[in-house]
Design an enzyme around this catalytic site. Structure first.
Site, PDB file in Angstrom:
ATOM      1  N   GLY A   1       0.769  -1.231   0.000  1.00 35.47           N
ATOM      2  CA  GLY A   1       0.000   0.000   0.000  1.00 35.47           C
ATOM      3  C   GLY A   1       0.803   1.285   0.000  1.00 35.47           C
ATOM      4  O   GLY A   1       0.268   2.337  -0.357  1.00 35.47           O
ATOM      5  N   ASP A   2       2.065   1.233   0.414  1.00 43.40           N
ATOM      6  CA  ASP A   2       2.931   2.418   0.386  1.00 43.40           C
ATOM      7  C   ASP A   2       4.330   1.964  -0.044  1.00 43.40           C
ATOM      8  O   ASP A   2       5.327   2.231   0.613  1.00 43.40           O
ATOM      9  CB  ASP A   2       2.967   3.086   1.755  1.00 43.40           C
ATOM     10  CG  ASP A   2       3.662   4.451   1.733  1.00 43.40           C
ATOM     11  OD1 ASP A   2       3.942   4.961   0.625  1.00 43.40           O
ATOM     12  OD2 ASP A   2       3.922   5.002   2.821  1.00 43.40           O
ATOM     13  N   LEU A   3       4.369   1.270  -1.186  1.00 46.69           N
ATOM     14  CA  LEU A   3       5.573   0.540  -1.573  1.00 46.69           C
ATOM     15  C   LEU A   3       6.535   1.405  -2.385  1.00 46.69           C
ATOM     16  O   LEU A   3       6.965   1.028  -3.459  1.00 46.69           O
ATOM     17  CB  LEU A   3       5.191  -0.727  -2.346  1.00 46.69           C
ATOM     18  CG  LEU A   3       6.272  -1.808  -2.456  1.00 46.69           C
ATOM     19  CD1 LEU A   3       6.648  -2.341  -1.089  1.00 46.69           C
ATOM     20  CD2 LEU A   3       5.817  -2.943  -3.353  1.00 46.69           C
ATOM     21  N   TRP A   4       6.879   2.581  -1.848  1.00 48.31           N
ATOM     22  CA  TRP A   4       7.958   3.335  -2.478  1.00 48.31           C
ATOM     23  C   TRP A   4       9.282   2.706  -2.049  1.00 48.31           C
ATOM     24  O   TRP A   4       9.330   1.874  -1.133  1.00 48.31           O
ATOM     25  CB  TRP A   4       7.865   4.809  -2.119  1.00 48.31           C
ATOM     26  CG  TRP A   4       8.232   5.196  -0.724  1.00 48.31           C
ATOM     27  CD1 TRP A   4       7.525   4.943   0.412  1.00 48.31           C
ATOM     28  CD2 TRP A   4       9.406   5.904  -0.318  1.00 48.31           C
ATOM     29  NE1 TRP A   4       8.183   5.457   1.508  1.00 48.31           N
ATOM     30  CE2 TRP A   4       9.339   6.057   1.091  1.00 48.31           C
ATOM     31  CE3 TRP A   4      10.502   6.438  -0.992  1.00 48.31           C
ATOM     32  CZ2 TRP A   4      10.331   6.708   1.824  1.00 48.31           C
ATOM     33  CZ3 TRP A   4      11.494   7.095  -0.267  1.00 48.31           C
ATOM     34  CH2 TRP A   4      11.403   7.221   1.124  1.00 48.31           C
TER      35      TRP A   4
ATOM     36  N   ASN B   1      10.535   2.008   1.542  1.00 47.85           N
ATOM     37  CA  ASN B   1       9.896   1.001   2.379  1.00 47.85           C
ATOM     38  C   ASN B   1      10.256  -0.415   1.969  1.00 47.85           C
ATOM     39  O   ASN B   1       9.646  -1.381   2.449  1.00 47.85           O
ATOM     40  CB  ASN B   1       8.382   1.190   2.369  1.00 47.85           C
ATOM     41  CG  ASN B   1       7.961   2.402   3.186  1.00 47.85           C
ATOM     42  OD1 ASN B   1       8.706   2.861   4.045  1.00 47.85           O
ATOM     43  ND2 ASN B   1       6.775   2.921   2.904  1.00 47.85           N
TER      44      ASN B   1
END
Length: 268
Positions: free
Chosen positions: A159-162, A165
């Site tokens: 969901g916040d896979l920049w 992370n």
């Protein structure tokens, strides 16, 4: 085992419980390594401390395959949170935005109602967006059924896979004769969503060996035709979040992307 503590005494209610639930939900058979939860409380989250490794091409290919396995673990619906998560959050520890949760049967409806319209409202409250932006978001939301590509079942997303992370670490129990490096996931905003969203986030700020990751992912679970043309669509929400949180050039970038995606409804 060494411990890494994340702490904020005035964290929003449920913030660390939600992150812990997300990490546990992401730990699936065949999936990527996920930082293990050791303890959680209202103001802290204790995790295993990961040993830094290298982002090698081999580790990137392994990550691509394991990410496909994670997505294929699925979710009950678009917008659902992991069991044990009390609220949804997206953004940094010092200023996370509420991330709307719920249950949607199709991705375009979910993306409009749980992501784009809420981030517009958050931006209006903080002065990042104006009346013209209202209209621009509306145009994109109207076009979503045409922009979204083939329908897919809800995937189990980080969901916040920049790239920040994804930590490149030394595998548990590895020695110098092993393929010792692997990717590990931290700081999720886990939910049921579209698998192209995680891939678009990897591209947003440039993950190491991205093409290796994508090729291995596609070998494990081929992507729908036209997925590269949809990367920018999936990047709209996180870009708008950056506009809300940080302002500046992120606002103008969001407006350019809205114009790009909104098109001319009369001719589409």
């Amino acid at each position: 085992m060494q411990t890494y503590r994340k702490a904020r005494h005035d964290a929003p209610a449920g913030f660390f419980d939600t992150e812990a639930a997300g990490l546990r939900w992401l730990a699936v058979d065949g999936g990527p390594r996920v930082a293990r939860v050791l303890d959680v409380g209202p103001g802290h989250l204790d995790l295993e401390r990961l040993v830094p490794g290298s982002a090698t091409p081999s580790a990137a290919r392994t990550f691509g395959r394991s990410l496909a396995a994670l997505h294929d673990a699925g979710a009950p619906a678009f917008g659902t949170l992991p069991s044990g998560a009390t609220e949804g959050f997206f953004g940094p520890l010092d200023d996370p935005l509420e991330m709307v949760a719920g249950s949607w049967s199709d991705w375009p409806s979910y993306y409009a109602e749980a992501r784009l319209r809420p981030v517009l409202a958050q931006g209006r409250r903080r002065g990042a967006f104006d009346d013209d932006d209202d209209a621009a978001f509306d145009r994109v939301c109207e076009r979503l059924p045409r922009l979204a590509g083939p329908a897919e079942p809800p995937a189990r997303l980080h969901g916040d896979l920049w790239s920040g992370n994804v930590l490149w670490t030394t595998a548990d129990g590895a020695d110098e004769t092993d393929e010792a490096d692997e990717a590990a996931l931290i700081d999720p905003a886990a939910h049921g969503g579209h698998r192209e969203t995680d891939l678009a986030m990897l591209a947003m700020f440039g993950a190491p060996h991205l093409e290796e990751i994508l090729a291995a992912y596609a070998d494990a679970h081929p992507l729908a035709p036209g997925w590269r043309e949809r990367v920018r669509l999936h990047q709209l929400y996180p870009l708008a979040v950056h506009a809300v949180l940080f302002g500046g050039g992120y606002i103008s970038s969001t407006r350019r992307l809205l114009a790009e995606l909104g098109g001319d409804l009369s001719s589409s």
